[in-house]
Design an enzyme around this catalytic site. Structure first.
Site, PDB file in Angstrom:
ATOM      1  CG  HIS A 125     -59.397  26.933  47.405  1.00 36.35           C
ATOM      2  ND1 HIS A 125     -60.204  28.019  47.202  1.00 36.35           N
ATOM      3  CD2 HIS A 125     -60.159  25.852  47.262  1.00 36.35           C
ATOM      4  CE1 HIS A 125     -61.417  27.594  46.970  1.00 36.35           C
ATOM      5  NE2 HIS A 125     -61.415  26.271  46.996  1.00 36.35           N
ATOM      6  NE  ARG A 150     -66.728  33.615  31.461  1.00 36.07           N
ATOM      7  CZ  ARG A 150     -65.508  33.191  31.787  1.00 36.07           C
ATOM      8  NH1 ARG A 150     -64.491  33.469  31.017  1.00 36.07           N
ATOM      9  NH2 ARG A 150     -65.313  32.508  32.881  1.00 36.07           N
ATOM     10  CD  GLU A 176     -62.542  32.811  26.470  1.00 38.28           C
ATOM     11  OE1 GLU A 176     -62.072  32.645  27.593  1.00 38.28           O
ATOM     12  OE2 GLU A 176     -63.681  32.429  26.142  1.00 38.28           O
ATOM     13  NE  ARG A 231     -57.217  28.514  31.889  1.00 36.95           N
ATOM     14  CZ  ARG A 231     -58.219  29.403  31.917  1.00 36.95           C
ATOM     15  NH1 ARG A 231     -58.977  29.585  30.849  1.00 36.95           N
ATOM     16  NH2 ARG A 231     -58.452  30.112  32.983  1.00 36.95           N
ATOM     17  CB  CYS A 252     -61.352  40.101  30.842  1.00 37.88           C
ATOM     18  SG  CYS A 252     -61.880  38.805  29.726  1.00 37.88           S
TER      19      CYS A 252
HETATM   20  C1  PEP Z   1     -59.583  33.816  29.782  1.00 40.46           C
HETATM   21  O1  PEP Z   1     -59.695  32.743  29.209  1.00 40.46           O
HETATM   22  O2  PEP Z   1     -58.607  34.586  29.654  1.00 40.46           O
HETATM   23  C2  PEP Z   1     -60.643  34.286  30.695  1.00 40.46           C
HETATM   24  C3  PEP Z   1     -60.644  35.515  31.160  1.00 40.46           C
HETATM   25  O3  PEP Z   1     -61.584  33.389  31.064  1.00 40.46           O
HETATM   26  P1  PEP Z   1     -61.332  32.188  32.100  1.00 40.46           P
HETATM   27  O4  PEP Z   1     -60.005  32.397  32.739  1.00 40.46           O
HETATM   28  O5  PEP Z   1     -62.471  32.247  33.053  1.00 40.46           O
HETATM   29  O6  PEP Z   1     -61.383  31.000  31.200  1.00 40.46           O
HETATM   30 MG    MG Z   2     -61.523  31.655  29.229  1.00 40.86          MG
END
Ligand code: PEP
Ligand code: MG
Length: 555
Positions: A183, A322, A411, A445, A482
């Site tokens: 947050h 999306r 992705e 991640r 994005c």
């Molecule tokens: C990404 O994976 O780079 C993306 C934009 O989607 P999210 O971060 O929502 O998984």
């Molecule tokens: Mg993503």
């Protein structure tokens, strides 16, 4: 001394440290002297008081903060929690102890879920602390009060604290815990507060000492030299001038247009993004809409109203929505409640939607209906597409349900490598560099121990971006970016050199990226891209492009 963490945005700040007070001690497990009924009344009143106070703070703060604080108020009055507190009180515990134990058990369950929900564990801790402080009749732990501006150093900030931060007083945030999706990070991004999170040694900083906080490189310098403070001050002044400059459309130095779009998670943030110079929306994440709806999907009517609010903020502009990206870091039980050893490799994104095609159809229908009554240029895309067959499936279904422009997110490396075939089927591609990096480097991640791999400057990631950029150019179709990579001002130039035609990011990053693009021509961007592609690792790519930029300035 120089400490490092994850920088949020590009800001820099310098000033004296103010440490956040440590949390209250865990209440002792001693038998209640007041009796069960009296403890029950105390607890109920206290939970109610804290919930009302959180709601009030939320109403005052508005925006995303309001949603977060309202969610916290609901936590305080959660019936399951109330039941377990009642059980503990029945065993003769004090109200303080029962609240502490019940919240801790709930918190552990949440933390074990990991991902988005795991990061909400800190919200629950904060509510527990507020209730215990209320029961004890002491002030709730919170942001220290100072006459002069300060750099706030904390373990992690609760939403209730970040929501009402006095931005004239808080120069920067430094936390020892928390990742890029905590947050603190989300709100710092939204409010453009200079922040570095996950600085392991942050708590060694002492009240009153001067530090330089540099979010652009994720560094906190304690005991800075005079030159370091002066350099920071110069950058602060330069950035202030940048933010005040009028928001022109994104373009390279040679005039090549690169529309700069916003990443949004809620239609409530749409108007502010439009006012802040976003030329449209490049990624509208619909997960929050579904997460907020509780245990089931929102109805078509609810969704349509939300999408209309979003589209109305961008009349005549492009808005890319999306489809629901559930699973892994964004678990949603009604779509997939199976236990998976590797949820990031599991039934997520389009895979999960395909299994629950009714939810996919409803979302597409709500979007098509919102499109009909608004003037924005609505594009839709599917998350986590990994085959050409999935691309064909999604494009066919979305068009059948009335959507005009249908694309896919890139992705997963498989689909980047087959970009030519994907581009033949889809109207556009949008590269999600967060997941593309995770899957290319095989590094979760959300996992701190492998965070160093999660670097979109890695030439392996950039080569995949280049494949998609080239395929897009051959097919004459747009390729957007994005993921967070688009918010890195120098990497943004490299991505354009690799063929990106639009860039989408948190609105707070727009001014820095706009300024960076305006410094280079398309030929230069392509040259920087070649330099990055030729490097052997992420650090080398970043260093080589930085050196190329520096030598260009000298010549
Ligand atoms: C990404 O994976 O780079 C993306 C934009 O989607 P999210 O971060 O929502 O998984
Ligand atoms: Mg993503």
């Amino acid at each position: 001394m120089r400490m490092t963490g994850t920088g949020i945005g590009q800001g820099v700040a310098t000033g004296p440290v103010a440490r956040m007070p440590e949390p209250l001690a865990t209440p002792a497990d001693v038998p209640s002297t007041l009796g069960v009924e009296a403890e029950k009344t105390r607890t109920l009143e206290s939970l109610g008081r804290v919930a009302r106070a959180l709601e009030e703070r939320g109403a005052k703060a508005g925006g995303t903060a309001r949603d977060v604080l309202e969610a916290q108020a609901m936590m305080a009055e959660d019936p399951t929690l109330a039941d377990s507190i009642d059980d503990l009180l029945g065993q003769g515990k004090t109200a303080e102890r029962a609240v502490s134990e019940a919240f801790a058990a709930f918190r552990d369950q949440l933390a074990a879920m990991g991902g988005y929900l795991g990061e909400r564990a800190a919200d629950l801790d904060d509510v527990a602390q507020r209730v215990i402080a209320d029961l004890l009749g002491v002030p709730a732990p919170g942001v220290p009060e100072r006459d002069e501006p300060f750099v706030l150093v904390a373990r992690d900030l609760a939403p209730a604290d970040t929501a009402l931060l006095d931005l004239d007083k808080v120069l920067a945030l430094v936390t020892s815990d928390g990742g890029p999706t905590s947050h603190t990070a989300i709100l710092a991004r939204e409010k453009s507060i200079v922040a570095v999170v996950g600085v392991l040694d942050a708590l060694s900083l002492t009240d009153g000492e001067t530090v330089v906080v540099d979010a652009a490189v994720g560094a906190v310098v304690s005991e800075p030299t005079e030159e370091e403070v002066t350099a920071a001050r110069t950058r602060i002044a330069e950035r202030a001038a940048l933010v005040d400059a009028p928001a022109t459309p994104g373009a390279l130095a040679d005039g090549t247009a690169i529309p700069l779009l916003a990443n949004l998670g809620s239609s409530k943030a749409a108007k502010a993004a439009a006012d802040g110079g976003a030329e449209g929306v490049g990624l509208f994440r619909t997960e929050f809409l579904f997460l907020d709806a509780g245990g089931s999907a929102p109805t078509i009517d609810e969704q349509r109203a939300h999408y209309i609010e979003l589209l109305e903020a961008f009349p005549g502009k492009k808005v890319v929505v999306r489809l629901l990206d559930a699973g892994a870091d964004k678990p949603l039980e009604f779509l997939n409640d199976a236990h998976e050893e590797n949820p990031a490799l599991g039934l997520r994104g389009l895979r999960a939607l395909r299994v629950s095609e009714d939810i996919l159809r409803e979302q597409l229908t709500a979007l098509a209906e919102a499109d009909k009554v608004t003037s924005a240029d609505l594009w839709v895309m599917a998350p986590m597409v990994s085959t050409v067959e999935e691309t064909t499936y999604f494009v066919t279904l979305a068009k059948e349900l009335g959507l005009k422009t249908v694309g896919v997110m890139v992705e997963v490396p498989s689909i980047a490598l087959l970009a030519d075939k994907v581009m033949a089927e889809a109207d556009f591609a949008s590269i999600g560099t967060n997941d593309l990096t995770q899957y290319t480097l095989a590094a979760d991640r959300l996992l701190g121990s492998v965070a160093a791999f999660q670097d979109p400057w890695h030439p392996a990631v950039l080569r995949l971006v280049g494949e998609v950029g080239a395929a897009g150019a051959r097919a004459g179709k747009p390729v957007g970016i994005c993921g967070e990579a688009a918010a890195d001002p120098l990497l943004a130039v490299v991505l354009v050199g690799l063929g990106a035609t639009t860039l989408s990011m948190s609105p707070s990053a727009l001014a820095d990226v706009r300024a960076s693009l305006s410094r280079y021509t398309l030929d230069e961007a392509r040259r920087f891209a070649d330099i990055a592609l030729a490097a052997s690792g992420a650090a080398e790519a970043r260093a080589a492009v930085t050196a190329a930029v520096a030598s260009r300035k000298e010549n």
